[in-house]
Design a protein around this motif. Sequence first.
Motif, PDB file in Angstrom:
ATOM      1  N   MET A   1     -18.347 -22.274 -34.221  1.00  0.00           N
ATOM      2  CA  MET A   1     -19.299 -21.189 -34.161  1.00  0.00           C
ATOM      3  C   MET A   1     -18.544 -19.880 -33.912  1.00  0.00           C
ATOM      4  N   ILE A   2     -18.874 -18.879 -34.690  1.00  0.00           N
ATOM      5  CA  ILE A   2     -18.283 -17.543 -34.544  1.00  0.00           C
ATOM      6  C   ILE A   2     -19.358 -16.631 -33.970  1.00  0.00           C
ATOM      7  N   ARG A   3     -18.977 -15.868 -32.923  1.00  0.00           N
ATOM      8  CA  ARG A   3     -19.920 -14.894 -32.361  1.00  0.00           C
ATOM      9  C   ARG A   3     -19.164 -13.774 -31.675  1.00  0.00           C
ATOM     10  N   LEU A   4     -19.881 -12.675 -31.445  1.00  0.00           N
ATOM     11  CA  LEU A   4     -19.309 -11.570 -30.683  1.00  0.00           C
ATOM     12  C   LEU A   4     -19.069 -12.012 -29.248  1.00  0.00           C
ATOM     13  N   LEU A   5     -17.936 -11.597 -28.705  1.00  0.00           N
ATOM     14  CA  LEU A   5     -17.631 -11.932 -27.318  1.00  0.00           C
ATOM     15  C   LEU A   5     -18.386 -11.002 -26.381  1.00  0.00           C
ATOM     16  N   GLU A   6     -18.732 -11.530 -25.229  1.00  0.00           N
ATOM     17  CA  GLU A   6     -19.490 -10.799 -24.212  1.00  0.00           C
ATOM     18  C   GLU A   6     -18.647 -10.733 -22.939  1.00  0.00           C
ATOM     19  N   PRO A   7     -19.008  -9.866 -22.000  1.00  0.00           N
ATOM     20  CA  PRO A   7     -18.247  -9.801 -20.752  1.00  0.00           C
ATOM     21  C   PRO A   7     -18.076 -11.162 -20.068  1.00  0.00           C
ATOM     22  N   ALA A   8     -19.055 -12.045 -20.198  1.00  0.00           N
ATOM     23  CA  ALA A   8     -18.958 -13.374 -19.586  1.00  0.00           C
ATOM     24  C   ALA A   8     -17.843 -14.225 -20.207  1.00  0.00           C
TER      25      ALA A   8
ATOM     26  N   ALA B   1     -14.821 -13.071 -20.798  1.00  0.00           N
ATOM     27  CA  ALA B   1     -13.548 -12.405 -20.490  1.00  0.00           C
ATOM     28  C   ALA B   1     -12.478 -13.366 -19.993  1.00  0.00           C
ATOM     29  N   LYS B   2     -12.834 -14.297 -19.144  1.00  0.00           N
ATOM     30  CA  LYS B   2     -11.827 -15.230 -18.606  1.00  0.00           C
ATOM     31  C   LYS B   2     -11.268 -16.118 -19.716  1.00  0.00           C
ATOM     32  N   LEU B   3     -12.142 -16.640 -20.574  1.00  0.00           N
ATOM     33  CA  LEU B   3     -11.690 -17.460 -21.699  1.00  0.00           C
ATOM     34  C   LEU B   3     -10.793 -16.649 -22.621  1.00  0.00           C
ATOM     35  N   TYR B   4     -11.186 -15.408 -22.867  1.00  0.00           N
ATOM     36  CA  TYR B   4     -10.406 -14.542 -23.741  1.00  0.00           C
ATOM     37  C   TYR B   4      -9.031 -14.280 -23.139  1.00  0.00           C
ATOM     38  N   ALA B   5      -8.984 -13.954 -21.864  1.00  0.00           N
ATOM     39  CA  ALA B   5      -7.708 -13.657 -21.202  1.00  0.00           C
ATOM     40  C   ALA B   5      -6.770 -14.860 -21.297  1.00  0.00           C
ATOM     41  N   GLU B   6      -7.291 -16.045 -21.100  1.00  0.00           N
ATOM     42  CA  GLU B   6      -6.466 -17.251 -21.191  1.00  0.00           C
ATOM     43  C   GLU B   6      -5.921 -17.448 -22.605  1.00  0.00           C
ATOM     44  N   LEU B   7      -6.785 -17.255 -23.605  1.00  0.00           N
ATOM     45  CA  LEU B   7      -6.345 -17.414 -24.990  1.00  0.00           C
ATOM     46  C   LEU B   7      -5.363 -16.315 -25.379  1.00  0.00           C
ATOM     47  N   ARG B   8      -5.591 -15.121 -24.895  1.00  0.00           N
ATOM     48  CA  ARG B   8      -4.687 -13.992 -25.171  1.00  0.00           C
ATOM     49  C   ARG B   8      -3.281 -14.294 -24.637  1.00  0.00           C
ATOM     50  N   LEU B   9      -3.189 -14.808 -23.419  1.00  0.00           N
ATOM     51  CA  LEU B   9      -1.883 -15.150 -22.855  1.00  0.00           C
ATOM     52  C   LEU B   9      -1.224 -16.282 -23.639  1.00  0.00           C
TER      53      LEU B   9
ATOM     54  N   PHE C   1     -14.660 -10.766 -31.916  1.00  0.00           N
ATOM     55  CA  PHE C   1     -15.278 -12.026 -32.304  1.00  0.00           C
ATOM     56  C   PHE C   1     -14.468 -13.197 -31.765  1.00  0.00           C
ATOM     57  N   GLY C   2     -15.176 -14.250 -31.393  1.00  0.00           N
ATOM     58  CA  GLY C   2     -14.530 -15.467 -30.934  1.00  0.00           C
ATOM     59  C   GLY C   2     -15.018 -16.653 -31.735  1.00  0.00           C
ATOM     60  N   ALA C   3     -14.115 -17.599 -31.942  1.00  0.00           N
ATOM     61  CA  ALA C   3     -14.467 -18.872 -32.573  1.00  0.00           C
ATOM     62  C   ALA C   3     -14.496 -19.918 -31.464  1.00  0.00           C
ATOM     63  N   PHE C   4     -15.587 -20.650 -31.387  1.00  0.00           N
ATOM     64  CA  PHE C   4     -15.762 -21.653 -30.338  1.00  0.00           C
ATOM     65  C   PHE C   4     -15.877 -23.038 -30.962  1.00  0.00           C
ATOM     66  N   ASP C   5     -15.260 -23.997 -30.297  1.00  0.00           N
ATOM     67  CA  ASP C   5     -15.362 -25.401 -30.675  1.00  0.00           C
ATOM     68  C   ASP C   5     -15.703 -26.171 -29.408  1.00  0.00           C
ATOM     69  N   GLU C   6     -16.911 -26.706 -29.353  1.00  0.00           N
ATOM     70  CA  GLU C   6     -17.398 -27.433 -28.182  1.00  0.00           C
ATOM     71  C   GLU C   6     -17.244 -26.608 -26.907  1.00  0.00           C
ATOM     72  N   GLY C   7     -17.603 -25.345 -26.992  1.00  0.00           N
ATOM     73  CA  GLY C   7     -17.574 -24.460 -25.833  1.00  0.00           C
ATOM     74  C   GLY C   7     -16.219 -23.878 -25.493  1.00  0.00           C
ATOM     75  N   LYS C   8     -15.183 -24.295 -26.226  1.00  0.00           N
ATOM     76  CA  LYS C   8     -13.833 -23.785 -25.967  1.00  0.00           C
ATOM     77  C   LYS C   8     -13.508 -22.681 -26.964  1.00  0.00           C
ATOM     78  N   LEU C   9     -12.969 -21.564 -26.464  1.00  0.00           N
ATOM     79  CA  LEU C   9     -12.561 -20.452 -27.322  1.00  0.00           C
ATOM     80  C   LEU C   9     -11.253 -20.844 -28.007  1.00  0.00           C
ATOM     81  N   VAL C  10     -11.274 -20.904 -29.353  1.00  0.00           N
ATOM     82  CA  VAL C  10     -10.107 -21.373 -30.098  1.00  0.00           C
ATOM     83  C   VAL C  10      -9.531 -20.324 -31.042  1.00  0.00           C
ATOM     84  N   GLY C  11     -10.194 -19.175 -31.148  1.00  0.00           N
ATOM     85  CA  GLY C  11      -9.688 -18.124 -32.019  1.00  0.00           C
ATOM     86  C   GLY C  11     -10.398 -16.814 -31.752  1.00  0.00           C
TER      87      GLY C  11
END
Length: 163
Positions: free
Chosen positions: A1-8, A10-18, A54-64
């Motif tokens: 699932m692809i969707r716009l990222l929201e402030p909530a 942020a933690k998933l994004y920061a982890e994927l960014r690192l 935008f974030g790509a999610f697979d089973e609730g995990k941010l993968v892209g």
Amino acid sequence: MIRLLEPADAKLYAELRLEALQENPEAFSASFEEEKDRPIQHYEERFQQKHYNFGAFDEGKLVGVVSLVPETKLKLKHKANIFAVYVTPSHRGKGVGKALLEAAINQAKQIEGITRINIAVVSVNHEAKALYKRLGFETFGIEEKALKVKNVYLDEEYMVLTL
């Protein structure tokens, strides 16, 4: 699932960014060392700006992820830039990157006045360049020695998609 990222997100994004900065340091102008201590609030605030992350999610995990940033200056408002494209290695080759880029491109098409989307890619990233070309991007320039990673210089290709 692809969707716009929201402030909530942020933690998933920061982890994927690192992860991205460690996994593919040559693909980003930022470095792991510069961003490892960045507070989560930085990303929460970013997701509230006029950027489209935008974030790509697979089973609730941010993968892209991919970011579309429209220009704001009057003379540049016909352009947008794509930054921070990354797909975790376990999900590469499955169409995730293409889906993320298509979401960003479709968003750009909805923004009045945008006629061009720019993206930069390190010249040795042949898979990314091939994907961008399949989506219609064309190279318009090369910056030699644009990045220096672990004492190795890398060239960047500048590509554009005309809408």
